[in-house]
Enzyme design. Structure first.
Site: not given
Length: 182
Positions: A62, A72, A132, A168
């Site tokens: 992603h 991130k 995260y 995904d």
């Protein structure tokens, strides 16, 4: 904290400085001052938590398109993952290269994923919990993705995929010659 360079431009692996005693250990997982001294982003207005039931679960790959790109900070608080990032920045010396990092509750490492990278992970244990922090709130409609098994990248995942979302699994093949819109 110890900031370790990776093979990918601007991506950093962070080891904790642990203060141990009979109780266990104490460590800082984030310090804006220390991150700033390293030239890293210091503002993370959103935190995310991912619980993964089964070993072999795959999430990714992603990214958020500009101007909504995200840095991130990824950590595992229970279990283990192989965390994979791909540099999608055309002006980078490591453009289209990928690297994987084993993040576990035991090693307590943090991965700093810069803006312009695709990110994903595969769980190496059942009942894996991942946290995260992100530098930009999620913005619907500007996400992008790459298929985890896209031959353009040749990512070597350690396990067969046990679980993956339909979204995904359905990302199209990338066309690196045409560029990847980030």
């Amino acid at each position: 904290m110890e900031f370790l360079k990776t093979s990918l431009q601007d991506a950093v692996l962070i080891d904790l400085t642990k203060f141990e005693d009979a109780r266990g250990f104490f460590a800082r997982t984030f310090c804006a001052e220390e991150f700033g001294k390293q030239g890293l982003v210091t503002s993370f207005p959103q935190s995310n938590y991912s619980y993964n039931v089964a070993r072999g679960t795959l999430r990714g790959m992603h990214y958020q398109k500009a101007p909504h790109g995200e840095v991130k900070l990824v950590r595992v608080v229970q279990g283990a993952i192989l965390d994979v990032i791909i540099d999608l920045r055309p002006d980078s010396s490591t453009y289209l290269k990928w690297e994987g990092f084993e993040l576990t509750a035991e090693n307590a490492r943090t991965l700093y994923v810069p803006v312009g990278f695709a990110h994903g992970f595969q769980t190496l244990e059942d009942d894996t919990h991942v946290t995260y922090q992100v530098s930009h709130p999620y913005t619907p409609g500007v996400e992008g993705g790459l298929r985890y098994d896209d031959p353009a990248f040749g990512i070597k995942w350690p396990l067969p995929v046990s679980t993956i979302s339909d979204k995904d699994a359905a990302w199209p093949d990338a066309d690196p010659a045409a560029g990847i819109p980030i």
